[in-house]
Design an enzyme around this catalytic site. Structure first.
Site: not given
Length: 755
Positions: A561, A634
């Site tokens: 992130r 992902e």
């Protein structure tokens, strides 16, 4: 005018930092009343220098024979005086240099250097802080001659002490600006090792010092020290610095890597590190004049000697290096103009190199060089377009002269050679038509054309962006782009090309280059190689599945992130690269705020999927049933393609399993590693064992294709949660936690494998 004289006790009444309270300050003697040691009104260089000298002399006298607290107070006062001097607008540099000279002449610098070897920690720390701020040009010379061993020994012995490391890296930043010989001595004493070890710290000031120190070493060190930097993996350790959130850290890390890349002897090693890829995104998102005033560290600009050392990078063949050097000279031009010191550029011989760059096809470099020349009041030369196919005959003439073949410019004009013709010239044309009879001269000219082809912008004739695809295979191959486009090739025709087409129609004589292009075509348009076989094998055929898995080209895909996981992700990339793994870490998608669907192909081509989980990393996934979040995308791609998934938990707490979308929920049941920053090596050691064949409890099979290392025993999360997992033992001393007697880190199953 008589300068104000202040005693030490009076100076302590006037603190460096203002009070946060808005009401009038209390009457107590030590209450903050002023911003610094001196009042803000009626201050000049002369009055400040006289007053500060009085303060400094009084404090220097207390550095010997006094109690430890008294010495520490005196060192802090000296530090505050120097810091305030540096921060003074207009004449701060001159004031600070004069005070640092005074410190040396009064014997204070020798005491400070001697204290760096003190057994009393507080004195050592406060002395290191003073030394970091006092290393002006003459003081660097003095320390190099009289105390280099003491200072570097302090740095090496205390590299795990973050407070001292913060000072040590600042000291090294200054010492690496001294000379090539000093750079070599400092490296041999262990100074470079200290810097590279400090790159793993998250402290912003330490990272700034590391980035600037490595930039100075690259600029002042010379070829011999460059090789040593590569040997110690400096280009890899620059990656987390160039990937940092702080712009100053990123900038000096980029400056370091581009300076290294300008050295042809080590260029390949620098490119392989991946750090060079971070340079262009930085340049294209910053303005030199705005950046100059974005941070106080840029306020005074760089010294003449420093700029002179950077000058050769302007002539680098690496476009990133040339562009960043031009960026810096544009920034310095603005700073020096505001200081009325523009003559420095003529003194160091920078005008002609800037004019060469301003007229070159490198779009970014020419823009910044032209900006610098304009600020300096110099004439901006003829500017060549980056779209070489559109060049006129006059453009070609100008370029031919610029690259050193002016004797032939009339011949190019006589035969009306424009940009299109220039890009298609052969050696035979040069010999028979241009009358370039000397073979070595032709070789040199063809080398310049090859560089031009790789730097050219083909958007005017390449609507399907074939050049982007070719560059993704390697920048060297882009010298064939124009030949292919001129032959009628576009991206849609790639699946139908043969090697015969490449050789006869596109003129690609080199067989190895043809092989690379054909292999990329097969991988890209026939099911992407190993992934095709993975998708077509029978589920029951485990041998075929394992074979396809082992043939995936990427060892590790790192998902993270951007908001708070980039530093750990970049550290993991470096650690794993240095252990021989091929690592994919996307550097563009999160800066741009977009999700590139090609990333999913990279996930599917990876054997292992390392999921960096920092606080709140999965918050956007909660309720994201439409897969709008890129981390969610992902994770699902990794699950569907059978990657070995390894969560890395950094102060992360799993959300309630049922709150996660069903398509990614199972990720919470994979064995994870609890990341502890103070024990990075142990964490990476355990991660390496996971990558070398850790049993995946979710799929119940072992991938041992990365090495011959045997897998370690890891039970499924369910068994651990019910008390049947391995016994975890924590050492209460300052040693890493132990698991089954081994020095590897993992939190308890209830934390690591929380479902």
């Amino acid at each position: 005018m008589t300068p104000p004289v202040m005693t030490v006790s009076q100076s302590k009444m006037i603190q460096q930092f203002p009070s946060k309270e808005k009401q009038p300050p209390p009457v107590k003697p030590k209450s903050p009343k002023k911003k610094g040691f001196l009042p803000d009104t009626k201050r000049t260089l002369q009055t400040d220098l006289a007053a500060f000298k009085v303060l400094m002399k009084q404090n220097i006298s207390q550095l010997r024979g006094q109690a430890v607290p008294v010495q520490c107070d005196a060192l802090r006062d000296i530090l505050h005086v120097i810091q305030e001097s540096w921060a003074t607008p207009s004449y701060g540099r001159d004031l600070a240099y004069s005070l640092c000279d005074y410190l040396r002449n009064e014997g204070g610098l020798d005491i400070v250097v001697e204290n760096c070897g003190s057994v009393t920690y507080d004195i050592q720390l406060e002395s290191a802080r003073v030394l970091e701020q006092a290393l002006t040009t003459d003081n660097r010379e003095h320390v190099v001659k009289n105390g280099l061993d003491i200072v570097i020994n302090m740095s090496c012995k205390n590299k795990e002490d973050q407070s001292l490391t913060r000072c040590s890296t600042g000291i090294l930043e200054n010492l690496f600006k001294h000379s090539k010989d000093t750079c070599k001595k400092v490296i041999n004493l262990g100074g470079l090792g200290v810097l590279l070890y400090a790159c793993r710290y998250s402290d912003r000031e330490t990272q700034r010092h590391c980035a600037a120190a490595l930039a100075n070493l690259a600029i002042f060190g010379g070829a011999e020290n460059h090789h040593e930097m590569i040997r110690q993996n400096t280009s890899e350790w620059l990656f987390p610095l160039a990937f940092a959130e702080d712009d100053s850290i990123r900038y000096y890390a980029c400056l370091a890597i581009t300076t290294l890349s300008a050295n042809k002897e080590i260029e390949a090693a620098v490119v392989n590190s991946g750090t060079l890829d971070l340079v262009t995104p930085f340049i294209t998102t910053h303005n030199p004049q705005e950046f100059a005033y974005s941070d106080h560290s840029h306020l005074h600009g760089r010294a003449k000697e420093w700029l002179q050392q950077l000058l050769p990078v302007l002539d680098s063949k690496r476009p990133e290096a040339q562009s960043l050097a031009a960026f810096h000279f544009a920034m310095e031009a603005g700073i020096k103009a505001s200081q009325d010191r523009k003559e420095i550029f003529k003194e160091i011989g920078a005008i002609e190199p800037l004019k060469r760059v301003a007229s070159c096809p490198n779009k970014l470099a020419s823009k910044f060089a032209a900006e610098a020349l304009s600020i300096l009041g110099e004439e901006v030369p003829y500017l060549l377009s980056q779209q070489v196919p559109l060049w006129t005959v006059q453009d070609v003439q100008h370029w031919v002269s610029q690259v050193g073949f002016g004797d032939y410019s009339e011949a190019f004009c006589q035969f009306q050679v424009d940009g299109d013709s220039l890009l298609m010239l052969t050696e035979e044309n040069l010999k028979n038509d241009i009358n370039m009879l000397n073979g070595i001269t032709r070789f040199r000219f063809l080398r310049e054309i090859s560089s031009l082809k790789k730097a050219s912008d083909y958007t005017c004739c390449d609507p399907t962006r074939l050049n982007d695809w070719i560059q993704s295979l390697g920048s060297e191959l882009s010298k064939y782009t124009y030949q292919m486009v001129r032959s009628g090739v576009d991206k849609n025709l790639l699946p139908f090309l043969s090697e015969d087409h490449l050789m006869k129609d596109c003129g690609i004589i080199n067989g190895i280059d043809r092989m690379k292009i054909m292999q990329a075509i097969r991988d890209g348009f026939e099911g992407r190689g190993s992934m095709a076989s993975l998708q077509l094998v029978s589920p029951g055929n485990s041998d075929a599945i394992d074979s396809a898995f082992c043939n995936r080209p990427i060892d590790v895909f790192i998902s993270y992130r951007r908001s708070n996981g980039s530093q750990l992700a970049s550290l993991l990339k470096v650690h794993l690269q240095l252990k021989g793994f091929t690592v994919f870490l996307d550097i563009e998608k999160l800066r741009a705020g977009k999700f590139d669907m090609n990333l999913l192909n990279s996930v599917k081509n990876a054997k292992n999927f390392v999921l960096v989980l920092t606080p709140g990393a999965l918050d956007r996934c909660v309720g994201d049933n439409e897969q709008r979040d890129w981390v969610h995308k992902e994770i699902v791609a990794a699950l569907e393609s059978g990657c070995n998934i390894i969560p890395i938990l950094d102060s992360f707490e799993w959300p309630v399993t049922e709150s996660l979308p069903l398509d990614m929920r199972s990720v919470s049941f994979f064995n994870g590693i609890r990341w502890i920053h103070d024990y990075q090596d142990a964490c990476v050691e355990k991660l390496e064992r996971f990558l070398h064949g850790e049993v995946n409890p979710k799929q119940g099979r072992t991938h041992d294709c990365l090495s011959k290392a045997s897998s370690i025993d890891i039970l499924s999360p369910a068994s651990e949660l019910h008390g049947h997992g391995p016994m975890f033992k924590y050492d209460t001393t300052k040693q890493p936690p132990l698991i089954n007697g081994m020095n590897c880190l993992s939190d308890q199953a209830s934390s690591d494998n929380h479902g």
